[in-house]
Design a protein around this motif. Structure first.
Motif, PDB file in Angstrom:
ATOM      1  N   ASP A 145       1.043  -0.650  -0.186  1.00  0.00           N
ATOM      2  CA  ASP A 145       0.269  -0.143  -0.312  1.00  0.00           C
ATOM      3  C   ASP A 145       0.413   1.015   0.438  1.00  0.00           C
ATOM      4  O   ASP A 145       0.591   2.041  -0.723  1.00  0.00           O
ATOM      5  N   CYS A 146       1.770   1.105   0.514  1.00  0.00           N
ATOM      6  CA  CYS A 146       2.959   2.171   0.725  1.00  0.00           C
ATOM      7  C   CYS A 146       3.530   2.740  -0.901  1.00  0.00           C
ATOM      8  O   CYS A 146       3.079   3.912  -1.229  1.00  0.00           O
ATOM      9  N   TYR A 147       3.306   1.714  -1.306  1.00  0.00           N
ATOM     10  CA  TYR A 147       4.032   1.667  -3.070  1.00  0.00           C
ATOM     11  C   TYR A 147       2.997   2.510  -3.285  1.00  0.00           C
ATOM     12  O   TYR A 147       3.274   3.190  -4.531  1.00  0.00           O
ATOM     13  N   ALA A 148       2.022   1.893  -3.467  1.00  0.00           N
ATOM     14  CA  ALA A 148       0.897   1.914  -4.831  1.00  0.00           C
ATOM     15  C   ALA A 148       0.370   3.606  -4.268  1.00  0.00           C
ATOM     16  O   ALA A 148      -0.379   4.388  -5.183  1.00  0.00           O
ATOM     17  N   LEU A 149       0.407   4.064  -2.797  1.00  0.00           N
ATOM     18  CA  LEU A 149      -0.152   5.597  -2.318  1.00  0.00           C
ATOM     19  C   LEU A 149       1.144   6.729  -3.039  1.00  0.00           C
ATOM     20  O   LEU A 149       0.836   7.734  -3.741  1.00  0.00           O
ATOM     21  N   GLY A 150       2.531   5.763  -2.825  1.00  0.00           N
ATOM     22  CA  GLY A 150       3.859   6.890  -3.019  1.00  0.00           C
ATOM     23  C   GLY A 150       3.763   7.797  -2.690  1.00  0.00           C
ATOM     24  O   GLY A 150       3.314   8.419  -1.099  1.00  0.00           O
ATOM     25  N   LYS A 151       4.691   9.382  -2.802  1.00  0.00           N
ATOM     26  CA  LYS A 151       4.741  10.019  -1.801  1.00  0.00           C
ATOM     27  C   LYS A 151       4.277  10.986  -1.232  1.00  0.00           C
ATOM     28  O   LYS A 151       4.248  11.611  -0.095  1.00  0.00           O
ATOM     29  N   ASP A 152       3.577  11.662  -2.755  1.00  0.00           N
ATOM     30  CA  ASP A 152       2.050  12.657  -2.112  1.00  0.00           C
ATOM     31  C   ASP A 152       1.372  12.480  -1.198  1.00  0.00           C
ATOM     32  O   ASP A 152       1.114  13.545   0.133  1.00  0.00           O
ATOM     33  N   LYS A 153       0.637  10.849  -1.655  1.00  0.00           N
ATOM     34  CA  LYS A 153      -0.184  11.098  -0.511  1.00  0.00           C
ATOM     35  C   LYS A 153       0.547  10.350   1.012  1.00  0.00           C
ATOM     36  O   LYS A 153      -0.070  10.573   1.997  1.00  0.00           O
ATOM     37  N   LEU A 154       1.350   9.870   0.265  1.00  0.00           N
ATOM     38  CA  LEU A 154       2.043   9.238   2.351  1.00  0.00           C
ATOM     39  C   LEU A 154       2.428  10.612   3.045  1.00  0.00           C
ATOM     40  O   LEU A 154       2.489  10.627   4.166  1.00  0.00           O
ATOM     41  N   ALA A 155       2.843  11.174   2.192  1.00  0.00           N
ATOM     42  CA  ALA A 155       3.273  12.695   2.752  1.00  0.00           C
ATOM     43  C   ALA A 155       2.020  13.227   3.966  1.00  0.00           C
ATOM     44  O   ALA A 155       2.131  13.794   5.172  1.00  0.00           O
ATOM     45  N   GLU A 156       0.905  13.298   2.844  1.00  0.00           N
ATOM     46  CA  GLU A 156      -0.109  13.960   3.897  1.00  0.00           C
ATOM     47  C   GLU A 156      -0.750  13.009   4.962  1.00  0.00           C
ATOM     48  O   GLU A 156      -1.212  13.189   5.770  1.00  0.00           O
ATOM     49  N   GLN A 157      -0.646  11.848   5.066  1.00  0.00           N
ATOM     50  CA  GLN A 157      -0.906  10.935   6.696  1.00  0.00           C
ATOM     51  C   GLN A 157       0.760  11.108   7.001  1.00  0.00           C
ATOM     52  O   GLN A 157       0.571   9.789   7.972  1.00  0.00           O
TER      53      GLN A 157
END
Length: 263
Positions: A145-157
């Motif tokens: 899931d982290c790979y699927a989300l990518g850096k921008d969406k992970l930064a939001e979390q």
């Protein structure tokens, strides 16, 4: 209730109760539950203790004609697990991938049904604070899931320092406690997912493998920024933690290289 199609799932629970102890099955189509006939083998063909038993007490099958009729409008494929378990079997995971639709499990026993269905194969839940569930939100799921989300969406979390844009890595259907049997989820599949072992200093995006009371690498997590890791252990919520202790106990570090890793 914080899950979609609440009324439809109440209808699915009622259907599961009517069919108990057989598995029920149905489709949520345009938000409404459509009860289907389970055309798996008759219960008289039940094979006690056989995880591959294909009878209605252990399995379900929806007519191909019925599925095809509704395919374009299917929201969720639903089935019941009489007397458990709550989580998907390996066959359930394989079926979800085959259909490409979200799947759900309604778990019940003779007296009661679980309050919420278990749903997977659709939207990605928040990375941090997940409850652990095999095959849905477990240690491999958080990596995928982290790979699927990518850096921008992970930064939001609140996941800092992730280096990658969204990348799809494969799902690998698996049994619960797979490390106690013949399966070896990580060692058998990391190359297929685009990863190679690295002896270089770990960097954000790398995956660590660990052996926890097992001869196999049965736990994994991710290095992120600020010298933190993200991982998910059974009986704990998914979380960030300082990387030091976990890094020292890692049996192997993996780095994503893409399709070339399969060569």
């Amino acid at each position: 209730m914080n899950y979609p199609f609440v009324e439809a799932f109440e209808d699915a629970k009622a259907h599961a109760r009517r069919e108990f102890p057989k598995e029920s099955c149905g489709l949520i189509v345009k938000g409404k539950y459509f009860a289907c006939e389970n055309i798996a083998d008759d219960p008289s063909k039940h094979r006690e203790g056989d995880i591959n038993c294909g009878c209605q007490l252990c399995s379900f099958e929806i007519s191909g004609k019925v599925f095809a009729k509704h395919t374009a409008n299917i929201d969720v494929v639903v089935h019941s697990h009489p007397n458990g378990p709550f989580y998907p079997s390996k066959a359930d995971m394989e079926g979800q991938l085959l259909t490409g639709k979200p799947w759900a499990i309604v778990t019940l026993d003779e007296e009661r049904a679980a309050n919420k269905p278990v749903i997977w194969g659709g939207d990605i839940p928040p990375v941090l604070g997940r409850e652990f569930m095999h095959g849905v939100t477990d240690c491999y799921a958080i990596i995928k899931d982290c790979y699927a989300l990518g850096k921008d969406k992970l930064a939001e979390q609140g996941i800092p320092g992730w280096p990658h844009d969204p990348i799809t890595i494969p799902e690998f259907p698996r049994m619960d406690a797979w490390w106690e049997g013949d399966e070896d989820l990580y060692e058998d599949n990391f190359g297929k997912a685009g990863f190679v072992e690295t002896k270089e200093a770990p960097q954000p995006g790398d995956v660590f493998l660990m052996k926890i009371r097992s001869s196999k690498s049965n736990h994994a997590g991710l290095l992120i920024g600020d010298s933190l890791i993200v991982h998910h252990l059974p009986s704990r919520l998914s979380r960030r933690e300082p990387a030091g202790l976990w890094g020292r106990q890692a049996s192997k570090w993996l780095r994503y290289k893409g399709a070339a890793a399969n060569a």
